[in-house]
Motif scaffolding. Structure first.
Motif, PDB file in Angstrom:
ATOM      1  N   SER B 403       0.831  -1.203   0.000  1.00  0.00           N
ATOM      2  CA  SER B 403       0.000   0.000   0.000  1.00  0.00           C
ATOM      3  C   SER B 403       0.873   1.265   0.000  1.00  0.00           C
ATOM      4  O   SER B 403       0.617   2.218  -0.748  1.00  0.00           O
ATOM      5  N   TRP B 404       1.929   1.238   0.812  1.00  0.00           N
ATOM      6  CA  TRP B 404       2.860   2.374   0.888  1.00  0.00           C
ATOM      7  C   TRP B 404       3.539   2.589  -0.479  1.00  0.00           C
ATOM      8  O   TRP B 404       3.669   3.720  -0.939  1.00  0.00           O
ATOM      9  N   VAL B 409       4.362   5.589  -5.656  1.00  0.00           N
ATOM     10  CA  VAL B 409       4.328   5.605  -7.126  1.00  0.00           C
ATOM     11  C   VAL B 409       3.265   6.594  -7.609  1.00  0.00           C
ATOM     12  O   VAL B 409       3.482   7.363  -8.560  1.00  0.00           O
ATOM     13  N   SER B 410       2.121   6.584  -6.939  1.00  0.00           N
ATOM     14  CA  SER B 410       1.030   7.490  -7.301  1.00  0.00           C
ATOM     15  C   SER B 410       1.495   8.946  -7.211  1.00  0.00           C
ATOM     16  O   SER B 410       1.186   9.779  -8.072  1.00  0.00           O
ATOM     17  N   GLU B 411       2.247   9.227  -6.168  1.00  0.00           N
ATOM     18  CA  GLU B 411       2.741  10.588  -5.963  1.00  0.00           C
ATOM     19  C   GLU B 411       3.789  10.965  -7.017  1.00  0.00           C
ATOM     20  O   GLU B 411       3.725  12.035  -7.616  1.00  0.00           O
ATOM     21  N   ILE B 412       4.738  10.023  -7.228  1.00  0.00           N
ATOM     22  CA  ILE B 412       5.833  10.306  -8.184  1.00  0.00           C
ATOM     23  C   ILE B 412       5.285  10.505  -9.591  1.00  0.00           C
ATOM     24  O   ILE B 412       5.699  11.412 -10.319  1.00  0.00           O
ATOM     25  N   THR B 418      -6.638   5.618  -7.081  1.00  0.00           N
ATOM     26  CA  THR B 418      -7.635   4.595  -7.424  1.00  0.00           C
ATOM     27  C   THR B 418      -7.351   4.003  -8.800  1.00  0.00           C
ATOM     28  O   THR B 418      -7.423   2.785  -8.998  1.00  0.00           O
ATOM     29  N   THR B 419      -6.996   4.885  -9.730  1.00  0.00           N
ATOM     30  CA  THR B 419      -6.687   4.397 -11.087  1.00  0.00           C
ATOM     31  C   THR B 419      -5.457   3.502 -11.055  1.00  0.00           C
ATOM     32  O   THR B 419      -5.440   2.427 -11.679  1.00  0.00           O
ATOM     33  N   LEU B 420      -4.451   3.938 -10.304  1.00  0.00           N
ATOM     34  CA  LEU B 420      -3.219   3.150 -10.226  1.00  0.00           C
ATOM     35  C   LEU B 420      -3.487   1.773  -9.610  1.00  0.00           C
ATOM     36  O   LEU B 420      -3.007   0.745 -10.105  1.00  0.00           O
ATOM     37  N   VAL B 421      -4.286   1.756  -8.540  1.00  0.00           N
ATOM     38  CA  VAL B 421      -4.619   0.479  -7.889  1.00  0.00           C
ATOM     39  C   VAL B 421      -5.333  -0.446  -8.874  1.00  0.00           C
ATOM     40  O   VAL B 421      -5.059  -1.645  -8.952  1.00  0.00           O
ATOM     41  N   ARG B 422      -6.233   0.163  -9.669  1.00  0.00           N
ATOM     42  CA  ARG B 422      -6.978  -0.649 -10.650  1.00  0.00           C
ATOM     43  C   ARG B 422      -6.018  -1.262 -11.675  1.00  0.00           C
ATOM     44  O   ARG B 422      -6.110  -2.438 -12.008  1.00  0.00           O
ATOM     45  N   ILE B 423      -5.085  -0.449 -12.151  1.00  0.00           N
ATOM     46  CA  ILE B 423      -4.126  -0.940 -13.160  1.00  0.00           C
ATOM     47  C   ILE B 423      -3.246  -2.056 -12.577  1.00  0.00           C
ATOM     48  O   ILE B 423      -3.078  -3.123 -13.183  1.00  0.00           O
ATOM     49  N   VAL B 424      -2.743  -1.805 -11.362  1.00  0.00           N
ATOM     50  CA  VAL B 424      -1.871  -2.807 -10.724  1.00  0.00           C
ATOM     51  C   VAL B 424      -2.644  -4.095 -10.469  1.00  0.00           C
ATOM     52  O   VAL B 424      -2.138  -5.202 -10.697  1.00  0.00           O
ATOM     53  N   THR B 425      -3.887  -3.955 -10.025  1.00  0.00           N
ATOM     54  CA  THR B 425      -4.711  -5.142  -9.751  1.00  0.00           C
ATOM     55  C   THR B 425      -4.920  -5.960 -11.020  1.00  0.00           C
ATOM     56  O   THR B 425      -4.735  -7.189 -11.022  1.00  0.00           O
ATOM     57  N   LEU B 426      -5.282  -5.288 -12.100  1.00  0.00           N
ATOM     58  CA  LEU B 426      -5.525  -6.021 -13.354  1.00  0.00           C
ATOM     59  C   LEU B 426      -4.241  -6.669 -13.872  1.00  0.00           C
ATOM     60  O   LEU B 426      -4.268  -7.798 -14.375  1.00  0.00           O
ATOM     61  N   LEU B 427      -3.130  -5.969 -13.707  1.00  0.00           N
ATOM     62  CA  LEU B 427      -1.844  -6.543 -14.129  1.00  0.00           C
ATOM     63  C   LEU B 427      -1.536  -7.791 -13.297  1.00  0.00           C
ATOM     64  O   LEU B 427      -1.131  -8.834 -13.835  1.00  0.00           O
ATOM     65  N   ALA B 428      -1.756  -7.679 -11.984  1.00  0.00           N
ATOM     66  CA  ALA B 428      -1.469  -8.815 -11.094  1.00  0.00           C
ATOM     67  C   ALA B 428      -2.373 -10.004 -11.424  1.00  0.00           C
ATOM     68  O   ALA B 428      -1.933 -11.158 -11.440  1.00  0.00           O
ATOM     69  N   TYR B 429      -3.663  -9.726 -11.712  1.00  0.00           N
ATOM     70  CA  TYR B 429      -4.591 -10.809 -12.048  1.00  0.00           C
ATOM     71  C   TYR B 429      -4.206 -11.480 -13.373  1.00  0.00           C
ATOM     72  O   TYR B 429      -4.391 -12.679 -13.562  1.00  0.00           O
ATOM     73  N   SER B 430      -3.692 -10.678 -14.292  1.00  0.00           N
ATOM     74  CA  SER B 430      -3.338 -11.229 -15.618  1.00  0.00           C
ATOM     75  C   SER B 430      -2.000 -11.951 -15.592  1.00  0.00           C
ATOM     76  O   SER B 430      -1.686 -12.696 -16.521  1.00  0.00           O
ATOM     77  N   TRP B 431      -1.203 -11.703 -14.554  1.00  0.00           N
ATOM     78  CA  TRP B 431       0.209 -12.079 -14.612  1.00  0.00           C
ATOM     79  C   TRP B 431       0.445 -13.579 -14.768  1.00  0.00           C
ATOM     80  O   TRP B 431       1.400 -14.009 -15.428  1.00  0.00           O
ATOM     81  N   LEU B 432      -0.428 -14.408 -14.168  1.00  0.00           N
ATOM     82  CA  LEU B 432      -0.228 -15.862 -14.255  1.00  0.00           C
ATOM     83  C   LEU B 432      -0.120 -16.307 -15.725  1.00  0.00           C
ATOM     84  O   LEU B 432       0.642 -17.217 -16.056  1.00  0.00           O
ATOM     85  N   ALA B 433      -0.919 -15.674 -16.578  1.00  0.00           N
ATOM     86  CA  ALA B 433      -0.857 -16.012 -18.011  1.00  0.00           C
ATOM     87  C   ALA B 433       0.159 -15.139 -18.737  1.00  0.00           C
ATOM     88  O   ALA B 433       0.914 -15.618 -19.585  1.00  0.00           O
ATOM     89  N   LEU B 434       0.184 -13.869 -18.353  1.00  0.00           N
ATOM     90  CA  LEU B 434       1.056 -12.901 -19.033  1.00  0.00           C
ATOM     91  C   LEU B 434       2.539 -13.250 -18.889  1.00  0.00           C
ATOM     92  O   LEU B 434       3.336 -13.017 -19.805  1.00  0.00           O
ATOM     93  N   CYS B 435       2.903 -13.826 -17.743  1.00  0.00           N
ATOM     94  CA  CYS B 435       4.320 -14.137 -17.511  1.00  0.00           C
ATOM     95  C   CYS B 435       4.840 -15.124 -18.560  1.00  0.00           C
ATOM     96  O   CYS B 435       6.006 -15.070 -18.948  1.00  0.00           O
ATOM     97  N   MET B 436       3.951 -16.006 -19.028  1.00  0.00           N
ATOM     98  CA  MET B 436       4.393 -16.969 -20.051  1.00  0.00           C
ATOM     99  C   MET B 436       4.653 -16.259 -21.387  1.00  0.00           C
ATOM    100  O   MET B 436       5.540 -16.639 -22.138  1.00  0.00           O
ATOM    101  N   VAL B 437       3.861 -15.210 -21.658  1.00  0.00           N
ATOM    102  CA  VAL B 437       4.072 -14.445 -22.887  1.00  0.00           C
ATOM    103  C   VAL B 437       5.420 -13.723 -22.816  1.00  0.00           C
ATOM    104  O   VAL B 437       6.198 -13.722 -23.773  1.00  0.00           O
TER     105      VAL B 437
END
Lengths: 67, 499
Positions: B403-404, B409-412, B418-437
């Motif tokens: 969270s910190w 990152v949001s500040e920098i 909220t937008t950043l959290v959404r992006i990070v969340t979607l990236l994390a959810y996709s990562w199991l498949a995305l990492c193979m790509v």
């Protein structure tokens, strides 16, 4: 692995002490080497317990962090 | 509750289960690791005795001029009665100086080094081995055969540590601990070094405890003569995983296969992603073929007491199906996110808590199993799942830290939190498949721009595990499209260092 085969079926080719061959252990050396290898294997249980302890420690730290 | 709500609820439960199934392979792996602790008591050491059969060391060689001389010299210095050891090199129509090197060794060691030559070669290792086996079985000198690769180096006591298990007539074959021996600084070498502790030193001890072996290492398989004769006197040539077929058939014939972890063999493994990809694609396709060929074995303990075991079957399929499990996990998380974001988060969090526990246990234990390799592969051990997955594991362990970090990152970047959290969340959810790509891109870069530093960097980001999953997925594709089975030989340069 289980001991389904009676011991007498084991093919023992011990080199007699009087016929020492370079690099080939005598029966005493052979037994000592096997005992050392078994000790190496048994040490793995200690490593396993250390690894499990690390997991427990990490989870405890995590819980304390979350409090 | 109306029908639509009930259907959506059921769908959500199914998706949550699909996410949590993603933890099954690691849990199975952790169970296998737990069994290793029993190996000190449940092993084959109570059945060993001094045993020195006449051993023919069978070395297939195709353009191995860089390594074959040193390999033969080293074999002749093994701790083994000289009159009971014979080195047979099968030269598979080499076009380099292999024939000259081997002929020279044969001349200097009459009766101890034998040079066999195939005038037409290139069909693969199994064909080369069969040429040598036919010769060895044509007379009765050979009592056991050690099949190895031209580049591997045996420690002096390794062979006799293997033959002592043949004192038990129920043992058909023995394999040793293959270690990555080049000790090179290349990232791939270090990943393979760590991988081999888990896949060889650890997994095979666990299989000893289970009483079943998945595969005799190609560079270290000792067969008693009876066993080879029961196998038809030849190695399977129909798949790309002849070692695994030999292992399965040996056990199917009622023979034991034993792993001797204290017999150490050093091998040179691929140093770049492209070569590793070719090698592992061959293995992956071979394993798919083996799965089909032995389809009557899996989970049938009554019919196959050794290979039909539940844990053995689960561990086999958890590796084979891991890419599908990861894709299903990511897809389910993304759909759940659209239906019920809080449930998606709970499923994701549950999955990664399990991953955290199993990852820490397996990594810590692996590093202790072989400390000499562990010391130089610590970074690769922690980054085996990749930088991104490692970050997710840390965030799972310490959410406040995550969270910190997001705040910073949001500040920098001056991005709405909220937008950043959404992006990070979607990236994390996709990562199991995305990492193979991303792992696949590492291979693409390695093929198109040899020597590029981007390829190993991508492996560190995606994870070596993801790379292996991507190769397995490529194996599915090759098998589905019926691609031709080709033997892509791994080039050896003689970098193995005896330690």
């Amino acid at each position: 692995m289980s001991n389904q085969i009676p011991d007498e079926t084991i093919e023992d080719e011990t080199i007699p002490d009087g016929e020492r061959i370079e690099g080939i252990p005598t029966r005493t050396e052979f037994d000592a080497e096997v005992a050392a290898d078994v000790r190496t294997e048994r040490r793995l249980l200690a490593y396993e317990l250390i690894a499990l302890a690390l997991v427990v420690a990490l989870l405890v730290v995590r819980q304390l962090w979350l409090l | 509750m109306d029908l639509t709500t009930a259907l959506v609820d059921t769908f959500e439960v199914v998706l949550t289960l699909l996410v949590l199934i993603g933890a099954v392979p690691l849990v199975i792996s952790a169970i296998q690791f737990l069994l290793i602790g029993l190996h000190g008591w449940r092993n084959h050491y109570d059945r060993v005795a001094p045993c020195y059969p006449r051993v023919a060391v069978l070395v297939p060689a195709w353009n191995e001029g860089a390594v074959i001389g040193a390999t033969v010299d080293r074999l002749l210095t093994l701790d083994y009665p000289a009159d009971r050891l014979r080195v047979v090199v099968v030269d598979d129509a080499s076009t380099d100086d292999t024939p000259d090197v081997v002929a020279d060794r044969a001349r200097r060691n009459p009766g101890r080094v034998v040079h066999l030559r195939r005038e037409e070669g290139g069909q693969g290792k199994a064909h080369t081995l069969n040429h040598g086996l036919a010769e060895l079985l044509s007379d009765d000198w050979m009592e056991a055969v050690l099949i190895m690769d031209a580049d591997v180096i045996y420690r002096r006591d390794s062979l006799r540590k293997m033959t002592r298990h043949l004192a038990d007539p129920t043992v058909g074959a023995v394999t040793a601990y293959i270690k990555e021996g080049s000790q090179a600084r290349a990232a791939v070498n270090r990943f393979v070094g760590y991988e081999y502790i888990t896949a060889q030193a650890a997994a095979r001890r666990s299989q000893n405890v289970q009483g079943v072996m998945a595969c005799l290492a190609g560079g270290a398989q000792l067969h008693r003569r009876d066993n080879l004769e029961e196998l038809g006197g030849r190695i399977d040539t129909e798949t790309l995983a002849e070692d695994t077929v030999t292992t399965f058939q040996t056990q199917r014939n009622g023979r034991r296969v034993v792993f001797e972890g204290n017999a150490v063999v050093l091998a040179e493994e691929p140093a770049d992603v492209a070569a590793l990809w070719r090698q592992r694609l061959r293995w992956a396709r071979g394993n798919i073929a083996v799965t089909r060929r032995f389809s009557d074995v899996w989970f049938r303990r009554r019919r196959e007491p050794r290979m039909g075991g539940i844990l053995f079957g689960l561990s086999w399929f958890s590796i084979l199906l891991l890419p599908l499990v990861m894709i299903a996990g990511s897809t389910s998380l993304l759909v759940l996110y659209l239906l019920d974001p809080s449930l998606a988060w709970s499923a994701f969090h549950g999955l990664w808590v399990i991953n955290l526990v199993t990852f820490v246990f397996i990594t810590a234990f692996t590093l202790m199993i072989d400390p000499s390799v562990g010391r130089r592969t610590v970074v690769e051990a922690f980054l085996f799942p990749g930088l991104v997955s490692f970050a997710i594991i840390v965030a799972t362990c310490f959410p406040a830290l995550a969270s910190w970090s997001v705040d910073q990152v949001s500040e920098i970047l001056s991005v709405d939190r909220t937008t950043l959290v959404r992006i990070v969340t979607l990236l994390a959810y996709s990562w199991l498949a995305l990492c193979m790509v991303v792992a696949w891109l590492a291979k693409v870069v390695a093929v198109r721009r040899p020597g590029s530093r981007l390829s190993p960097a991508l492996v560190y980001v995606a994870g070596y595990g993801a790379l292996l999953c991507a190769v397995t997925f490529a194996g599915y594709v090759e098998e589905l499209r019926g691609a031709e089975m080709t033997w892509d030989r791994t080039v050896k340069t003689g970098k193995v260092a005896v330690s």
